[in-house]
Design a protein around this motif. Structure first.
Motif, PDB file in Angstrom:
ATOM      1  N   GLU A 219       0.828  -1.213   0.000  1.00 23.10           N
ATOM      2  CA  GLU A 219       0.000   0.000   0.000  1.00 23.10           C
ATOM      3  C   GLU A 219       0.858   1.257   0.000  1.00 23.10           C
ATOM      4  O   GLU A 219       0.551   2.241  -0.678  1.00 23.10           O
ATOM      5  CB  GLU A 219      -0.931  -0.002   1.227  1.00 23.10           C
ATOM      6  CG  GLU A 219      -1.757  -1.269   1.387  1.00 23.10           C
ATOM      7  CD  GLU A 219      -2.819  -1.430   0.312  1.00 23.10           C
ATOM      8  OE1 GLU A 219      -3.032  -0.474  -0.460  1.00 23.10           O
ATOM      9  OE2 GLU A 219      -3.429  -2.516   0.248  1.00 23.10           O
ATOM     10  N   GLU A 231       3.706  -0.493   4.430  1.00 21.71           N
ATOM     11  CA  GLU A 231       2.367  -0.973   4.760  1.00 21.71           C
ATOM     12  C   GLU A 231       1.928  -1.923   3.648  1.00 21.71           C
ATOM     13  O   GLU A 231       1.954  -1.569   2.473  1.00 21.71           O
ATOM     14  CB  GLU A 231       1.387   0.195   4.885  1.00 21.71           C
ATOM     15  CG  GLU A 231       1.749   1.144   6.022  1.00 21.71           C
ATOM     16  CD  GLU A 231       0.726   2.243   6.197  1.00 21.71           C
ATOM     17  OE1 GLU A 231      -0.297   2.233   5.462  1.00 21.71           O
ATOM     18  OE2 GLU A 231       0.925   3.096   7.072  1.00 21.71           O
ATOM     19  N   THR A 233      -0.849  -5.286   2.422  1.00 22.36           N
ATOM     20  CA  THR A 233      -2.093  -6.024   2.655  1.00 22.36           C
ATOM     21  C   THR A 233      -1.978  -7.420   2.051  1.00 22.36           C
ATOM     22  O   THR A 233      -1.598  -7.572   0.890  1.00 22.36           O
ATOM     23  CB  THR A 233      -3.298  -5.310   2.013  1.00 22.36           C
ATOM     24  OG1 THR A 233      -3.407  -3.995   2.572  1.00 22.36           O
ATOM     25  CG2 THR A 233      -4.585  -6.066   2.285  1.00 22.36           C
ATOM     26  N   LYS A 242      -9.044 -15.672   6.070  1.00 26.77           N
ATOM     27  CA  LYS A 242      -8.616 -14.442   6.744  1.00 26.77           C
ATOM     28  C   LYS A 242      -8.303 -14.715   8.208  1.00 26.77           C
ATOM     29  O   LYS A 242      -7.278 -14.268   8.737  1.00 26.77           O
ATOM     30  CB  LYS A 242      -9.706 -13.376   6.624  1.00 26.77           C
ATOM     31  CG  LYS A 242      -9.357 -12.058   7.307  1.00 26.77           C
ATOM     32  CD  LYS A 242     -10.459 -11.025   7.111  1.00 26.77           C
ATOM     33  CE  LYS A 242     -10.108  -9.718   7.809  1.00 26.77           C
ATOM     34  NZ  LYS A 242     -11.167  -8.688   7.628  1.00 26.77           N
ATOM     35  N   TRP A 277      -1.891  -5.910   6.975  1.00 28.57           N
ATOM     36  CA  TRP A 277      -3.344  -6.065   7.110  1.00 28.57           C
ATOM     37  C   TRP A 277      -3.779  -7.263   6.275  1.00 28.57           C
ATOM     38  O   TRP A 277      -3.028  -7.739   5.425  1.00 28.57           O
ATOM     39  CB  TRP A 277      -4.071  -4.815   6.614  1.00 28.57           C
ATOM     40  CG  TRP A 277      -3.970  -3.648   7.550  1.00 28.57           C
ATOM     41  CD1 TRP A 277      -4.804  -3.319   8.582  1.00 28.57           C
ATOM     42  CD2 TRP A 277      -2.954  -2.639   7.555  1.00 28.57           C
ATOM     43  NE1 TRP A 277      -4.373  -2.181   9.228  1.00 28.57           N
ATOM     44  CE2 TRP A 277      -3.239  -1.739   8.610  1.00 28.57           C
ATOM     45  CE3 TRP A 277      -1.825  -2.404   6.767  1.00 28.57           C
ATOM     46  CZ2 TRP A 277      -2.455  -0.638   8.890  1.00 28.57           C
ATOM     47  CZ3 TRP A 277      -1.019  -1.314   7.048  1.00 28.57           C
ATOM     48  CH2 TRP A 277      -1.336  -0.445   8.100  1.00 28.57           C
ATOM     49  N   VAL A 278      -5.017  -7.707   6.483  1.00 29.55           N
ATOM     50  CA  VAL A 278      -5.564  -8.816   5.701  1.00 29.55           C
ATOM     51  C   VAL A 278      -6.938  -8.414   5.161  1.00 29.55           C
ATOM     52  O   VAL A 278      -7.772  -7.901   5.905  1.00 29.55           O
ATOM     53  CB  VAL A 278      -5.703 -10.098   6.552  1.00 29.55           C
ATOM     54  CG1 VAL A 278      -6.205 -11.255   5.681  1.00 29.55           C
ATOM     55  CG2 VAL A 278      -4.381 -10.471   7.194  1.00 29.55           C
ATOM     56  N   LYS A 279      -7.155  -8.639   3.859  1.00 25.59           N
ATOM     57  CA  LYS A 279      -8.447  -8.363   3.233  1.00 25.59           C
ATOM     58  C   LYS A 279      -8.906  -9.585   2.443  1.00 25.59           C
ATOM     59  O   LYS A 279      -8.082 -10.374   1.979  1.00 25.59           O
ATOM     60  CB  LYS A 279      -8.352  -7.159   2.282  1.00 25.59           C
ATOM     61  CG  LYS A 279      -8.156  -5.823   2.971  1.00 25.59           C
ATOM     62  CD  LYS A 279      -8.136  -4.699   1.943  1.00 25.59           C
ATOM     63  CE  LYS A 279      -7.921  -3.347   2.617  1.00 25.59           C
ATOM     64  NZ  LYS A 279      -7.861  -2.252   1.603  1.00 25.59           N
TER      65      LYS A 279
END
Length: 303
Positions: A219, A231, A233, A242, A277-279
């Motif tokens: 990101e 950053e 993801t 997830k 992060w995880v999406k």
């Protein structure tokens, strides 16, 4: 740039079935880790280009995804990249495991190789896993299938006989100036290498059913003073995945980050502050739009 009549330069692709050690060999030959590795098949998804420059010449290596039976658009893309690359290079390195059994997958590759005029060097990898005298039997088995310019047994993991392999490659490269400056190791953007390092750690730490369904998107990546703030993801296909990627109390996600960070710091030669992060992006491997966003070109599937 080097320019003289004794300097050789050219492009060399590494092909083979998934998990035969193509990325490990390429990293070994250039002396630095660029392509990620794991014991999971189809770890490499894109064509990765690295550079080895010596006094004799310059070799541009193209590490391709393993040739396999595709199950989705991402798989189609990976197989197509591998096949197209075979026609664009000066030398083909075909990696196989040390065995005197030639299965359907290897026979399929042999049929592809027989159609090309590009010199083919058979590389029998992982020789550290078998007795030395058994290698001669493997060489005879493959020699009966087709004519190779060279057959070179190596251990990419331990670096055994890799110098001999480089000498063999130079035999078949044309004379010409270098394509890249001497200190160039890869054409991969640093953001892409960093993303792949995160994916590698996830491949190694997560359950078997999850890794092929994940991608990593950087990101932001900014240097502030002596610290690089990154950053990223991790994209997965299902809500159930997830939870596994995050882990109880976030422990798995922390472990992925803590194992990726030291290699990033070595690569970037500075301290790294990594946030993950995880999406969930359902069925992203069959979406042209998402494949493009994650660095894969869907157009190459049908070309």
């Amino acid at each position: 740039m080097k320019e003289n009549t004794t300097f050789k330069s050219g492009f060399v692709t590494l092909i083979g079935r998934p998990n035969v050690g193509k990325s490990t060999l390429m990293n070994r030959l250039i002396g630095q880790k660029i392509a990620i590795t794991s014991n999971k098949p189809q770890t490499t998804r894109n064509r990765i280009q690295t550079v080895l420059t010596t006094e004799e010449g310059q070799i541009v290596f193209l590490d391709t995804p393993g040739i396999h039976r595709a199950k989705n658009k991402l798989g189609d893309y990976m197989v197509n990249v591998a096949r197209r690359t075979m026609e664009e290079v000066d030398v083909i390195l075909w990696l196989v495991e040390p065995s005197d059994y030639i299965g359907a997958g290897e026979k399929h590759i042999i049929e592809q190789l027989k159609k090309t005029r590009t010199p083919v060097i058979l590389v029998i990898n992982k020789t550290d896993t078998v007795k030395r005298e058994a290698v001669f039997s493997f060489i005879d088995t493959y020699r009966k299938e087709m004519e190779f310019q060279e057959i070179v047994p190596v251990s990419a993991l331990k670096g055994e006989n890799t110098e001999e392999l480089v000498k063999c490659i130079f035999k078949y490269l044309p004379y010409g100036q270098a394509f890249y400056e001497e200190d160039t190791l890869t054409d991969q953007p640093m953001r892409q290498i960093v993303a792949e390092l995160v994916r590698e750690k996830a491949l190694r730490l997560l359950e078997d059913e999850i890794p092929h369904g994940i991608a990593v998107c950087i990101e932001s990546m900014q240097e502030k003073g002596k610290i690089c703030h990154i950053e990223a993801t991790i994209i997965c296909e299902r809500e159930s995945h997830k939870g596994i990627v995050i882990g109880k109390g976030g422990q798995m996600l922390k472990k992925i980050g803590s194992t990726a960070r030291p290699e990033m710091e070595k690569l970037l030669e500075m301290q790294v502050n990594l946030k993950l992060w995880v999406k969930v992006k359902k069925d992203w491997r069959d979406s042209d739009y998402l494949l493009r966003n994650f660095g894969y070109n869907p157009k190459e599937i049908s070309e």
